[in-house]
Design a protein around this motif. Structure first.
Motif, PDB file in Angstrom:
ATOM      1  N   ASN A  84       3.228   8.558   8.786  1.00 45.18           N
ATOM      2  CA  ASN A  84       2.422   8.346   7.579  1.00 45.18           C
ATOM      3  C   ASN A  84       1.512   9.542   7.318  1.00 45.18           C
ATOM      4  OD1 ASN A  84       3.578   5.810   7.383  1.00 45.18           O
ATOM      5  ND2 ASN A  84       1.804   4.732   8.221  1.00 45.18           N
ATOM      6  N   GLN A  87       3.470  12.534   6.061  1.00 45.70           N
ATOM      7  CA  GLN A  87       3.882  12.479   4.656  1.00 45.70           C
ATOM      8  C   GLN A  87       2.701  12.684   3.712  1.00 45.70           C
ATOM      9  OE1 GLN A  87       5.781   8.901   2.523  1.00 45.70           O
ATOM     10  NE2 GLN A  87       7.312  10.535   2.374  1.00 45.70           N
ATOM     11  N   LEU A  88       1.516  12.231   4.106  1.00 47.25           N
ATOM     12  CA  LEU A  88       0.358  12.373   3.236  1.00 47.25           C
ATOM     13  C   LEU A  88      -0.123  13.819   3.119  1.00 47.25           C
ATOM     14  CD1 LEU A  88      -1.650   9.197   4.288  1.00 47.25           C
ATOM     15  CD2 LEU A  88      -0.787   9.679   1.999  1.00 47.25           C
ATOM     16  N   TYR A 152       2.224   3.759  -3.031  1.00 49.34           N
ATOM     17  CA  TYR A 152       3.077   4.660  -2.254  1.00 49.34           C
ATOM     18  C   TYR A 152       4.393   4.971  -2.966  1.00 49.34           C
ATOM     19  CZ  TYR A 152      -0.185   3.768   1.603  1.00 49.34           C
ATOM     20  OH  TYR A 152      -1.305   3.660   2.381  1.00 49.34           O
ATOM     21  N   GLN A 157       6.097   8.277  -2.219  1.00 50.52           N
ATOM     22  CA  GLN A 157       5.907   8.265  -0.763  1.00 50.52           C
ATOM     23  C   GLN A 157       6.663   7.072  -0.160  1.00 50.52           C
ATOM     24  OE1 GLN A 157       1.625   8.132  -1.040  1.00 50.52           O
ATOM     25  NE2 GLN A 157       1.434  10.341  -0.723  1.00 50.52           N
ATOM     26  N   TRP A 158       7.979   7.179  -0.173  1.00 51.85           N
ATOM     27  CA  TRP A 158       8.832   6.059   0.229  1.00 51.85           C
ATOM     28  C   TRP A 158       8.789   5.802   1.725  1.00 51.85           C
ATOM     29  CZ3 TRP A 158      10.577   2.602  -3.059  1.00 51.85           C
ATOM     30  CH2 TRP A 158      10.639   2.963  -4.415  1.00 51.85           C
ATOM     31  N   LEU A 160       6.141   6.056   3.636  1.00 57.34           N
ATOM     32  CA  LEU A 160       4.934   5.253   3.812  1.00 57.34           C
ATOM     33  C   LEU A 160       5.185   3.801   3.413  1.00 57.34           C
ATOM     34  CD1 LEU A 160       2.058   7.574   2.602  1.00 57.34           C
ATOM     35  CD2 LEU A 160       1.949   6.126   4.609  1.00 57.34           C
ATOM     36  N   THR A 195      -3.441   6.875  11.855  1.00 57.50           N
ATOM     37  CA  THR A 195      -3.077   7.619  10.651  1.00 57.50           C
ATOM     38  C   THR A 195      -4.250   8.478  10.187  1.00 57.50           C
ATOM     39  OG1 THR A 195      -1.526   5.898   9.933  1.00 57.50           O
ATOM     40  CG2 THR A 195      -2.293   7.439   8.257  1.00 57.50           C
ATOM     41  N   GLN A 204      -8.216   9.463   2.964  1.00 60.61           N
ATOM     42  CA  GLN A 204      -7.041   9.000   2.248  1.00 60.61           C
ATOM     43  C   GLN A 204      -7.128   7.486   2.113  1.00 60.61           C
ATOM     44  OE1 GLN A 204      -4.486  10.671   0.973  1.00 60.61           O
ATOM     45  NE2 GLN A 204      -4.803  12.724   1.792  1.00 60.61           N
TER      46      GLN A 204
END
Length: 206
Positions: A84, A87-88, A152, A157-158, A160, A195, A204
């Motif tokens: 996670n 990806q962020l 998401y 953001q698949w 996530l 995360t 975030q």
């Protein structure tokens, strides 16, 4: 419709609709209204359903079994949390320890505790009482939990979104199998905290 069902619907609307609609306008307003609603609705629901405390997961249940299963699931949840964070931000960086401590407290009080009581406690118990099979109840609550994170997939953001969906199903199984929210609350809290910690202190929305 019974009062319990109306209160459950109101709590879900606050989490799934109101909060997500308001977040693009004001994150502080959206989160503040949501948290205030949970502080009112969830205690009322728990009190009204107090005779079903075991079904709500608000007893010890099989605490030892829940902790063993939590330990076994922990590596998967930690790997999801690292994915996670990647990806962020596209990188992994450890946040300062004092920020991680604050994130632990915040993750427990404002995220894991209210969401676990709502989805894996109240909602799961109500679905089972309505006649849903264990797996039907797990899938429905997991789908609704995932629906609370539509930002998401909307942001592309698949990974996530997939991780959140899997986490919701795992936590539902854990709560139903061991009849306690101890494990789900612990795993949910650690998922959010790890995360955040691997974001390097970057704020975030999780």
């Amino acid at each position: 419709m019974p009062w319990d069902d109306l209160l459950i619907v109101a709590a879900l609307v606050m989490r799934l609709v109101v909060r997500q609609l308001l977040e693009p306008i004001s994150l502080e307003l959206a989160f503040g209204l949501y948290l205030a609603a949970m502080l009112v609705l969830l205690p009322v629901l728990v009190w009204r359903m107090r005779r079903s405390r075991a079904a709500l997961g608000l007893t010890r249940g099989d605490l030892a079994g829940s902790l063993r299963a939590t330990a076994l699931l922990l590596p998967l949840v930690l790997a999801q949390a690292a994915a996670n964070a990647w990806q962020l931000t596209g990188r992994l960086a450890l946040a300062p320890l004092w920020l991680i401590g604050l994130a632990l407290l915040n993750g427990l009080v404002t995220a894991a505790l209210p969401e676990e009581v709502l989805f894996r406690g109240v909602l799961l118990a109500r679905l089972r009482r309505a006649g849903a099979s264990p797996w039907q109840a797990i899938v429905v609550q997991g789908a609704l939990f995932a629906a609370g994170h539509m930002r998401y997939p909307l942001a592309g953001q698949w990974l996530l979104f997939g991780n959140v969906t899997v986490l919701g199903l795992l936590l539902g199984w854990l709560a139903l199998r061991y009849r306690t929210l101890t494990g789900p609350i612990a795993l949910h809290t650690l998922s959010n905290v790890v995360t955040f910690a691997l974001l390097g202190g970057t704020i975030q929305r999780l």
